[in-house]
Design a protein around this motif. Structure first.
Motif, PDB file in Angstrom:
ATOM      1  N   LYS A 183       0.836  -1.200   0.000  1.00  0.00           N
ATOM      2  CA  LYS A 183       0.000   0.000   0.000  1.00  0.00           C
ATOM      3  C   LYS A 183       0.872   1.252   0.000  1.00  0.00           C
ATOM      4  O   LYS A 183       0.656   2.179  -0.803  1.00  0.00           O
ATOM      5  N   TYR A 184       1.867   1.297   0.874  1.00  0.00           N
ATOM      6  CA  TYR A 184       2.714   2.484   0.960  1.00  0.00           C
ATOM      7  C   TYR A 184       3.452   2.742  -0.357  1.00  0.00           C
ATOM      8  O   TYR A 184       3.496   3.874  -0.850  1.00  0.00           O
ATOM      9  N   ILE A 185       4.041   1.701  -0.921  1.00  0.00           N
ATOM     10  CA  ILE A 185       4.833   1.869  -2.140  1.00  0.00           C
ATOM     11  C   ILE A 185       3.966   2.377  -3.283  1.00  0.00           C
ATOM     12  O   ILE A 185       4.331   3.337  -3.987  1.00  0.00           O
ATOM     13  N   HIS A 186       2.805   1.782  -3.482  1.00  0.00           N
ATOM     14  CA  HIS A 186       1.992   2.150  -4.640  1.00  0.00           C
ATOM     15  C   HIS A 186       1.296   3.494  -4.455  1.00  0.00           C
ATOM     16  O   HIS A 186       1.136   4.242  -5.433  1.00  0.00           O
ATOM     17  N   ILE A 187       0.917   3.823  -3.233  1.00  0.00           N
ATOM     18  CA  ILE A 187       0.334   5.144  -3.004  1.00  0.00           C
ATOM     19  C   ILE A 187       1.385   6.228  -3.207  1.00  0.00           C
ATOM     20  O   ILE A 187       1.118   7.276  -3.802  1.00  0.00           O
TER      21      ILE A 187
END
Length: 318
Positions: free
Chosen positions: A192-196
């Motif tokens: 989630k963190y990487i793609h956001i």
């Protein structure tokens, strides 16, 4: 023919920031997070991109600054919605209001500044030999800023990543069912963190394109609501990067029509019909509403939003 080629060239220039922003929105929503903060991410990218361009006259650093500004804004959104499990809709609105207000406030000091001719030339229109001589599409596609093919390449690479790699499959699984992904050994929070964050970076580059290439100077509300069109385009593209190319440039054509046909009088049935600038400015947003209605009527599963979108994930509930 030359006039049509120039119009298509303008439409692609108008559609390119939409493409960057739409790809950023797709990345966020594919991991289950509704991103209504695209407008704010674009504004911060436009501001920091312009500031870096004016201070350094380095096109690479300017685009990098725009991307980093969007990335940091995306990380703030991720921190609130992923770690603190805040409401995604409210957080997205807050990011947009904060980003636009911050950029307009800081940007007042740049109101009378224009980027150097050297910088404008470095990111401005470039002709690709041979290809630029093709009738019609040569001018439209191959006489553009380097950021235009970058946007197209980003869409293609993102499609390959999403549908042809294991990591892309993991990413889509996180957006569909985070609990199942977690049980399969996928690090849900990391994905989630990487793609956001990467989605925010793409939105930042979209805003940077406006202040570095399209204008290129600073003006208040430089995105002019493009972030909200990008939110609709994510749905129009059915969360597919390849469809995003078509959607972004289709809306670029609509915005181009709004520019070309302002205050034009048409003779219809013996009557003079004037299209005011206000009516033409409404066209892209009217089409946004129509597109949203038509897209949501589709019953095909592949055209539906990720099942986990808008739902905070509590690992303890698994």
């Amino acid at each position: 023919m030359d006039a049509l080629a120039m119009f298509l060239q303008l439409s692609i220039q108008l559609g390119t920031p939409l493409l960057f922003a739409t790809l950023g929105g797709i990345l966020c929503e594919r991991v289950g997070h509704l991103n209504l903060g695209i407008e704010g991410m674009m504004m911060t990218g436009a501001l920091f991109g312009f500031h870096t361009a004016y201070a350094t006259s380095n096109p690479f650093l300017a685009v990098l600054a725009a991307a980093l500004a969007g990335l940091v804004t995306g990380l703030i959104y991720a921190l609130i919605t992923v770690s603190f499990r805040g409401n995604q809709t409210v957080t997205g609105f807050a990011i947009t209001i904060f980003g636009a207000g911050f950029a307009n406030f800081i940007g007042k000091g740049y109101s009378n500044l224009i980027l150097s001719n050297e910088f404008i030339a470095s990111l401005g229109t470039k002709e690709i030999p041979v290809l630029s001589k093709i009738p019609l599409i040569g001018t439209a596609l191959f006489k553009q800023s380097i950021l235009v093919p970058v946007a197209l390449a980003a869409a293609i690479l993102l499609w390959i990543y999403m549908y042809k790699t294991r990591y892309g499959l993991n990413m889509r699984m996180v957006g569909e069912d985070a609990a199942a992904a977690d049980a399969s050994g996928i690090h849900v929070t990391l994905y989630k963190y990487i793609h956001i964050a990467l989605g925010g970076a793409l939105c930042g580059i979209g805003g940077g394109y406006l202040s570095l290439v399209y204008v290129p100077r600073w003006q208040d509300d430089i995105t002019a609501g493009m972030g909200w069109i990008a939110v609709a385009l994510v749905i129009f593209a059915t969360w597919n990067p390849m469809k995003a190319i078509f959607g972004a440039y289709l809306f670029g054509i609509f915005k181009g029509l709004a520019i070309k046909f302002q205050n034009v009088t048409f003779h219809i049935g013996g009557l003079d019909v004037s299209l005011t600038s206000q009516i033409m400015d409404m066209l892209p947003y009217l089409m946004t509403i129509i597109v949203l209605v038509l897209t949501t009527l589709s019953r095909k599963r592949e055209n539906q939003a990720p099942a986990g979108i808008g739902k905070p994930y509590f690992r303890e509930d698994r």
